[in-house]
Design a protein around this motif. Structure first.
Motif, short mmCIF file in Angstrom:
data_model
loop_
_atom_site.label_atom_id
_atom_site.label_comp_id
_atom_site.label_asym_id
_atom_site.label_seq_id
_atom_site.Cartn_x
_atom_site.Cartn_y
_atom_site.Cartn_z
N PRO A 130 0.81 -1.22 0.00
CA PRO A 130 0.00 0.00 0.00
C PRO A 130 0.85 1.27 0.00
N ALA A 131 0.24 2.35 -0.43
CA ALA A 131 0.92 3.65 -0.42
C ALA A 131 1.16 4.14 1.00
N SER A 132 0.43 3.60 1.97
CA SER A 132 0.56 4.02 3.36
C SER A 132 1.82 3.49 4.03
N LEU A 133 2.54 2.59 3.38
CA LEU A 133 3.71 1.96 3.99
C LEU A 133 4.78 3.00 4.33
N GLU A 134 5.24 2.96 5.58
CA GLU A 134 6.24 3.92 6.06
C GLU A 134 7.60 3.29 6.31
N SER A 135 7.64 2.00 6.63
CA SER A 135 8.93 1.34 6.85
C SER A 135 8.82 -0.14 6.49
N ILE A 136 9.95 -0.69 6.04
CA ILE A 136 9.98 -2.09 5.63
C ILE A 136 11.37 -2.65 5.91
N GLY A 137 11.42 -3.87 6.40
CA GLY A 137 12.69 -4.49 6.74
C GLY A 137 13.56 -4.71 5.51
N GLY A 138 14.84 -4.50 5.65
CA GLY A 138 15.75 -4.62 4.51
C GLY A 138 15.85 -6.02 3.95
N SER A 139 15.55 -7.03 4.75
CA SER A 139 15.63 -8.42 4.30
C SER A 139 14.25 -9.08 4.32
N VAL A 140 13.22 -8.29 4.17
CA VAL A 140 11.85 -8.79 4.30
C VAL A 140 11.54 -9.89 3.29
N PHE A 141 12.10 -9.80 2.08
CA PHE A 141 11.86 -10.81 1.05
C PHE A 141 13.13 -11.59 0.71
N GLU A 142 14.02 -11.71 1.65
CA GLU A 142 15.28 -12.43 1.45
C GLU A 142 15.01 -13.89 1.05
N ALA A 143 15.71 -14.34 -0.02
CA ALA A 143 15.64 -15.74 -0.48
C ALA A 143 14.25 -16.16 -0.93
N CYS A 144 13.43 -15.21 -1.38
CA CYS A 144 12.15 -15.54 -2.02
C CYS A 144 12.44 -15.78 -3.50
N SER A 145 12.84 -16.99 -3.81
CA SER A 145 13.41 -17.30 -5.13
C SER A 145 12.41 -17.17 -6.28
N SER A 146 11.11 -17.21 -5.98
CA SER A 146 10.09 -17.11 -7.04
C SER A 146 9.54 -15.70 -7.21
N LEU A 147 9.96 -14.78 -6.34
CA LEU A 147 9.40 -13.43 -6.39
C LEU A 147 9.82 -12.70 -7.66
N ARG A 148 8.82 -12.25 -8.42
CA ARG A 148 9.09 -11.58 -9.68
C ARG A 148 8.49 -10.17 -9.74
N ASP A 149 7.36 -9.95 -9.06
CA ASP A 149 6.66 -8.67 -9.20
C ASP A 149 6.22 -8.12 -7.85
N ILE A 150 6.49 -6.82 -7.67
CA ILE A 150 5.97 -6.08 -6.53
C ILE A 150 5.14 -4.93 -7.07
N TYR A 151 3.91 -4.82 -6.61
CA TYR A 151 3.01 -3.75 -7.02
C TYR A 151 2.88 -2.77 -5.86
N PHE A 152 3.37 -1.56 -6.07
CA PHE A 152 3.33 -0.54 -5.03
C PHE A 152 2.28 0.49 -5.39
N MET A 153 1.34 0.72 -4.48
CA MET A 153 0.23 1.61 -4.77
C MET A 153 0.61 3.08 -4.66
N GLY A 154 1.82 3.36 -4.24
CA GLY A 154 2.29 4.73 -4.15
C GLY A 154 3.11 5.12 -5.37
N THR A 155 3.89 6.18 -5.23
CA THR A 155 4.68 6.70 -6.34
C THR A 155 6.10 6.13 -6.33
N ARG A 156 6.78 6.30 -7.43
CA ARG A 156 8.16 5.86 -7.53
C ARG A 156 9.05 6.63 -6.54
N ALA A 157 8.79 7.91 -6.39
CA ALA A 157 9.59 8.72 -5.47
C ALA A 157 9.45 8.21 -4.03
N ARG A 158 8.22 7.87 -3.63
CA ARG A 158 8.00 7.35 -2.28
C ARG A 158 8.68 6.01 -2.10
N TRP A 159 8.63 5.17 -3.12
CA TRP A 159 9.28 3.86 -3.06
C TRP A 159 10.79 4.01 -2.87
#
Length: 205
Positions: A130-159
């Motif tokens: 969501p666009a409301s996201l304020e913080s996220i762990g640096g290794s939150v998706f560590e070793a997720c070998s199948s992960l291909r797409d992240i959809y962020f509801m906010g802007t590129r600048a916020r990401w």
């Protein structure tokens, strides 16, 4: 039950099914230590919102869903995880190593996702943040070998602000920005090894 103390189920190799009630708040370290990796067949979570706030002292041997074969939420098998409205934070290690999860949809209003919260989810291929996201762990998706797409509801600048603040490293994942300006995307490459990944690989070897 509000707390599982350290070593509560140490060496319980015959334990195959585990039910988590809505009152559980804290899980000590090495609760499921001394058992074979991936031994749990089925885990039932009674209240998903409550689960997201549990404090796990350790992820690998404290979280019952780590490498479980089947995850049930309110008695329904789950592969597409939908975090309920009203959840504002997800703790460290919350879904670490949950093999059945293939996608995650986070609600608007979510503010933080803890470190290693979805690490080693091998089937996870897409997440919507969501666009409301304020913080996220640096290794939150560590070793997720199948992960291909992240959809962020906010802007590129916020990401980019989130990434800079957390040191988030996504490897070869395409990030889609669905906020102001429409659908844009970038591709990030180059995943750094993490201590837990090395440990995880060693224990599997």
């Amino acid at each position: 039950v509000e707390e599982l103390c350290s070593l509560s189920f140490y060496n319980c190799g015959s334990l195959k099914n585990f039910h988590v009630g809505k009152n559980l708040k804290r899980v000590g370290d090495y609760v499921f230590g001394g058992t074979k990796v991936g031994y749990m067949d089925n885990v039932w979570i009674e209240d998903l919102a409550a689960w997201c706030s549990i404090e796990f002292i350790d992820g690998y041997r404290a979280n019952p869903i780590c490498e479980t074969k089947n995850l049930f939420i309110e008695n329904e098998t789950v592969t597409e995880l939908v975090i309920p409205e009203g959840v504002e934070s997800i703790g460290n290690f919350a879904f670490m190593g949950c093999f059945p999860i293939e996608s995650v949809l986070f609600p608007e209003g979510l503010r933080s996702i803890g470190d290693l919260a979805f690490a080693y989810c091998e089937a996870l291929s897409s997440v919507t943040l969501p666009a409301s996201l304020e913080s996220i762990g640096g290794s939150v998706f560590e070793a997720c070998s199948s992960l291909r797409d992240i959809y962020f509801m906010g802007t590129r600048a916020r990401w980019e602000e989130l990434v800079a603040a957390s040191g988030l490293d996504l490897g070869d994942v395409t990030v889609h920005f669905l906020g102001a300006g429409g659908n844009q995307k970038i591709k990030k490459c180059g995943r750094r090894p993490h201590f837990f990944f090395a440990l995880f690989s060693l224990l599997h070897g």
